[in-house]
Design an enzyme around this catalytic site. Sequence first.
Site, PDB file in Angstrom:
ATOM      1  N   GLU A  57       4.981 -26.227 -28.200  1.00 27.49           N
ATOM      2  CA  GLU A  57       5.820 -25.670 -29.251  1.00 27.49           C
ATOM      3  C   GLU A  57       6.864 -26.913 -30.015  1.00 27.49           C
ATOM      4  OE1 GLU A  57       6.532 -22.427 -30.632  1.00 27.49           O
ATOM      5  OE2 GLU A  57       4.443 -21.659 -29.311  1.00 27.49           O
TER       6      GLU A  57
ATOM      7  N   ASP B  80      -1.015 -14.572 -31.363  1.00 24.11           N
ATOM      8  CA  ASP B  80      -0.301 -15.012 -30.046  1.00 24.11           C
ATOM      9  C   ASP B  80       1.179 -15.047 -30.125  1.00 24.11           C
ATOM     10  OD1 ASP B  80      -0.355 -17.120 -27.810  1.00 24.11           O
ATOM     11  OD2 ASP B  80       0.377 -18.544 -29.216  1.00 24.11           O
ATOM     12  N   SER B  81       1.753 -15.411 -29.088  1.00 24.91           N
ATOM     13  CA  SER B  81       3.036 -15.376 -28.826  1.00 24.91           C
ATOM     14  C   SER B  81       3.805 -16.363 -29.813  1.00 24.91           C
ATOM     15  CB  SER B  81       3.667 -15.755 -27.584  1.00 24.91           C
ATOM     16  OG  SER B  81       3.018 -16.947 -27.116  1.00 24.91           O
TER      17      SER B  81
ATOM     18  N   CYS C 279      -4.023 -14.954 -26.795  1.00 23.85           N
ATOM     19  CA  CYS C 279      -2.830 -15.476 -26.247  1.00 23.85           C
ATOM     20  C   CYS C 279      -3.536 -14.945 -24.567  1.00 23.85           C
ATOM     21  CB  CYS C 279      -1.702 -14.798 -26.616  1.00 23.85           C
ATOM     22  SG  CYS C 279      -0.005 -14.992 -25.240  1.00 23.85           S
TER      23      CYS C 279
ATOM     24  N   TYR D 223       6.123 -16.239 -23.832  1.00 20.34           N
ATOM     25  CA  TYR D 223       5.777 -14.730 -23.330  1.00 20.34           C
ATOM     26  C   TYR D 223       5.428 -14.829 -21.645  1.00 20.34           C
ATOM     27  CZ  TYR D 223       4.906 -11.939 -27.691  1.00 20.34           C
ATOM     28  OH  TYR D 223       4.841 -11.190 -28.650  1.00 20.34           O
ATOM     29  N   GLY D 224       5.048 -16.172 -21.594  1.00 20.09           N
ATOM     30  CA  GLY D 224       4.519 -16.397 -19.985  1.00 20.09           C
ATOM     31  C   GLY D 224       5.556 -16.250 -19.005  1.00 20.09           C
TER      32      GLY D 224
ATOM     33  N   CYS E  99      -4.512 -20.933 -21.200  1.00 14.52           N
ATOM     34  CA  CYS E  99      -3.136 -20.741 -22.225  1.00 14.52           C
ATOM     35  C   CYS E  99      -3.501 -21.609 -23.278  1.00 14.52           C
ATOM     36  CB  CYS E  99      -1.916 -21.321 -21.678  1.00 14.52           C
ATOM     37  SG  CYS E  99      -0.480 -21.190 -22.729  1.00 14.52           S
ATOM     38  N   THR E 100      -3.457 -20.748 -24.614  1.00 12.31           N
ATOM     39  CA  THR E 100      -3.944 -21.117 -25.906  1.00 12.31           C
ATOM     40  C   THR E 100      -2.892 -22.525 -26.466  1.00 12.31           C
ATOM     41  OG1 THR E 100      -2.818 -19.364 -26.972  1.00 12.31           O
ATOM     42  CG2 THR E 100      -5.198 -19.061 -26.557  1.00 12.31           C
ATOM     43  N   HIS E 101      -1.996 -22.658 -25.911  1.00  8.83           N
ATOM     44  CA  HIS E 101      -1.102 -23.815 -26.242  1.00  8.83           C
ATOM     45  C   HIS E 101      -1.601 -24.946 -25.716  1.00  8.83           C
ATOM     46  CE1 HIS E 101       2.065 -20.871 -27.236  1.00  8.83           C
ATOM     47  NE2 HIS E 101       2.673 -21.759 -27.657  1.00  8.83           N
TER      48      HIS E 101
END
Length: 249
Positions: free
Chosen positions: A150, A7-8, A70, A39-40, A181-183
């Site tokens: 984050e 992932d980023s 990601c 990255y998005g 989005c994996t976040h």
Amino acid sequence: MKIGVFDSGIGGLSVVKSMLEHSLFEEIIYYGDTARVPYGTKDKNTIIRYGIEAIEFFKNFELDLIIVACNTVSAYALNEMRESSKCPIIGVVEAGILACNNSLKNKNSNILIIATKATINSNAYEIGLKNKGFKNLDAKATSLFVPLVEEEIFSGAILNEMFKHYFSDIKQSPDALILGCTHFPLLKDELQSYFGKGTKLIHSGEAIVEQLQSKFKLTLKYKNPKLKFFASENPDALKDIANIWLNIN
Ligand code: DGL
């Protein structure tokens, strides 16, 4: 099986969490490009270049499979990454589309996709869902959720303001909300209570588990998988977060 997860940043840990809950793998090598997240907000060529560089990193290990945890990278760079990798690669966008298709019986269901700006601009989810026959699609770039996660802010006033900012024009809760989005799974409780219980949340981690189980017929269970965490910047911070989120001692 020994796998790499990319992932980023730290969002891909939400995918590792789902995989651990299902005890699917013997060894997981996680790589987060924390030096260059997000990255998005970047363009296609940059995302592809970063994806290929992640493959270079994974060449240090003998892997059976790489999971691109990601959505942004999955939307743009899978083909190029596959060309430079010896082992198979799967991405979370395809898994999310399959999971949505499996869980919604009615093709007229309203689906809201939220993701980074880059993922939304790629139209990857919309194209895939239209191919499955869904037509009532709405998509919103909610990129600000990424720095929030984050920062480990998962609830509270700032998030509520962001919900208002992004969602106040939505008059009716969707039947399904794709967390593209994996976040975003880190915000899932708040998103679920904002949209209500009638909205089915599609989560990249659970989607990938579903796809892996049906595609690779994984039956063995590994109760104590080996986990290794790497990051392009401040790996200790990533390890600390992983320990908390994944309950590792
Ligand atoms: N977690 C990533 C995704 O699934 C992107 C976050 C970012 O780097 O912008 O799209």
